[in-house]
Design a protein around this motif. Sequence first.
Motif, PDB file in Angstrom:
ATOM      1  N   GLY A  17       0.631  -1.272   0.087  1.00  0.00           N
ATOM      2  CA  GLY A  17      -0.122   0.445   0.170  1.00  0.00           C
ATOM      3  C   GLY A  17       0.693   0.851  -0.435  1.00  0.00           C
ATOM      4  O   GLY A  17       0.248   1.824  -0.009  1.00  0.00           O
ATOM      5  N   ILE A  18       2.130   0.900   0.802  1.00  0.00           N
ATOM      6  CA  ILE A  18       2.895   2.548   0.633  1.00  0.00           C
ATOM      7  C   ILE A  18       3.784   2.458  -0.040  1.00  0.00           C
ATOM      8  O   ILE A  18       3.365   3.794  -0.850  1.00  0.00           O
ATOM      9  N   VAL A  33      -4.829  -5.643  -2.045  1.00  0.00           N
ATOM     10  CA  VAL A  33      -6.211  -6.357  -1.259  1.00  0.00           C
ATOM     11  C   VAL A  33      -5.884  -8.150  -1.654  1.00  0.00           C
ATOM     12  O   VAL A  33      -6.278  -7.887  -0.279  1.00  0.00           O
ATOM     13  N   GLY A  34      -5.312  -8.520  -1.768  1.00  0.00           N
ATOM     14  CA  GLY A  34      -5.171  -9.893  -2.026  1.00  0.00           C
ATOM     15  C   GLY A  34      -4.069 -10.614  -1.079  1.00  0.00           C
ATOM     16  O   GLY A  34      -4.472 -11.252  -0.233  1.00  0.00           O
ATOM     17  N   ALA A  35      -3.584  -9.582  -0.127  1.00  0.00           N
ATOM     18  CA  ALA A  35      -2.709 -10.138   0.288  1.00  0.00           C
ATOM     19  C   ALA A  35      -3.540  -9.956   1.834  1.00  0.00           C
ATOM     20  O   ALA A  35      -3.675 -10.363   2.797  1.00  0.00           O
ATOM     21  N   VAL A  36      -4.390  -8.768   1.918  1.00  0.00           N
ATOM     22  CA  VAL A  36      -5.642  -8.581   2.721  1.00  0.00           C
ATOM     23  C   VAL A  36      -6.558  -9.978   2.413  1.00  0.00           C
ATOM     24  O   VAL A  36      -6.775 -10.321   3.614  1.00  0.00           O
ATOM     25  N   ALA A  37      -6.850 -10.886   1.780  1.00  0.00           N
ATOM     26  CA  ALA A  37      -7.324 -12.249   1.419  1.00  0.00           C
ATOM     27  C   ALA A  37      -6.670 -13.364   1.884  1.00  0.00           C
ATOM     28  O   ALA A  37      -7.435 -13.378   2.732  1.00  0.00           O
ATOM     29  N   GLY A  38      -5.656 -12.591   1.419  1.00  0.00           N
ATOM     30  CA  GLY A  38      -4.342 -13.495   2.353  1.00  0.00           C
ATOM     31  C   GLY A  38      -5.155 -13.631   4.411  1.00  0.00           C
ATOM     32  O   GLY A  38      -4.542 -14.863   4.652  1.00  0.00           O
ATOM     33  N   ALA A  39      -4.691 -12.593   4.408  1.00  0.00           N
ATOM     34  CA  ALA A  39      -4.620 -12.577   6.036  1.00  0.00           C
ATOM     35  C   ALA A  39      -6.127 -13.180   6.647  1.00  0.00           C
ATOM     36  O   ALA A  39      -5.917 -13.729   7.674  1.00  0.00           O
ATOM     37  N   VAL A  40      -6.837 -12.342   5.554  1.00  0.00           N
ATOM     38  CA  VAL A  40      -8.573 -13.410   6.245  1.00  0.00           C
ATOM     39  C   VAL A  40      -8.077 -15.211   6.064  1.00  0.00           C
ATOM     40  O   VAL A  40      -9.051 -14.937   6.970  1.00  0.00           O
ATOM     41  N   THR A  41      -7.347 -15.301   5.369  1.00  0.00           N
ATOM     42  CA  THR A  41      -7.568 -17.119   5.489  1.00  0.00           C
ATOM     43  C   THR A  41      -7.164 -17.593   5.807  1.00  0.00           C
ATOM     44  O   THR A  41      -7.327 -18.534   6.694  1.00  0.00           O
ATOM     45  N   SER A  59      -5.546 -11.158  -6.062  1.00  0.00           N
ATOM     46  CA  SER A  59      -5.192 -10.752  -6.720  1.00  0.00           C
ATOM     47  C   SER A  59      -4.933  -9.911  -8.597  1.00  0.00           C
ATOM     48  O   SER A  59      -5.709  -9.772  -9.042  1.00  0.00           O
ATOM     49  N   VAL A  60      -5.326 -11.790  -8.931  1.00  0.00           N
ATOM     50  CA  VAL A  60      -5.045 -11.634 -10.640  1.00  0.00           C
ATOM     51  C   VAL A  60      -6.627 -11.312 -10.861  1.00  0.00           C
ATOM     52  O   VAL A  60      -7.519 -10.490 -11.926  1.00  0.00           O
ATOM     53  N   ALA A  61      -7.833 -11.654 -10.446  1.00  0.00           N
ATOM     54  CA  ALA A  61      -8.847 -11.282 -10.461  1.00  0.00           C
ATOM     55  C   ALA A  61      -9.186  -9.853 -10.241  1.00  0.00           C
ATOM     56  O   ALA A  61      -9.413  -9.592 -11.579  1.00  0.00           O
ATOM     57  N   LEU A  62      -9.319  -8.983  -9.229  1.00  0.00           N
ATOM     58  CA  LEU A  62      -8.773  -7.424  -9.527  1.00  0.00           C
ATOM     59  C   LEU A  62      -8.475  -7.075 -10.711  1.00  0.00           C
ATOM     60  O   LEU A  62      -8.792  -6.243 -11.161  1.00  0.00           O
TER      61      LEU A  62
END
Length: 142
Positions: A17-18, A33-41, A59-62
Amino acid sequence: MDIDAWVWWLIGAVALGIPLVLTAMPELGMLSVGAVAGAVTAGLGGDTVLQVVVFAAVSVALIAVVRPVAARQRAQGPKLATGVEALKGRTAVVVERVDGSGGRIKLAGEIWSARALDTAQSYEAGHEVDVVEIDGATAIVM
């Protein structure tokens, strides 16, 4: 001290994000956002392979969906006409006879010099005309 995997994913999201803020590259935001999804998982107990798969899939979908939409929006340009472009297509009232060599109209509350698009045509005072183009400080009317 052992740090949970979800914390590492959040650190990765912030790390992506930085540069997003500094470079304005939207792809970095999508990876974040993909990394946040990984964190949720990871927070829900998913194993490392599942976390990486979720990160990659989101990430690829976005990037595949959002990036083309954003590119189309950028290519279209602004939808709000301003300045001279906003005057094209407006109706004006002839103040002083307008013909192929000139005249005056009242357009958007201001007096403009004008000339007829068809040089053989003339418009008398009080007649309503349509502005088809602006040439410098002269409105071309019909």
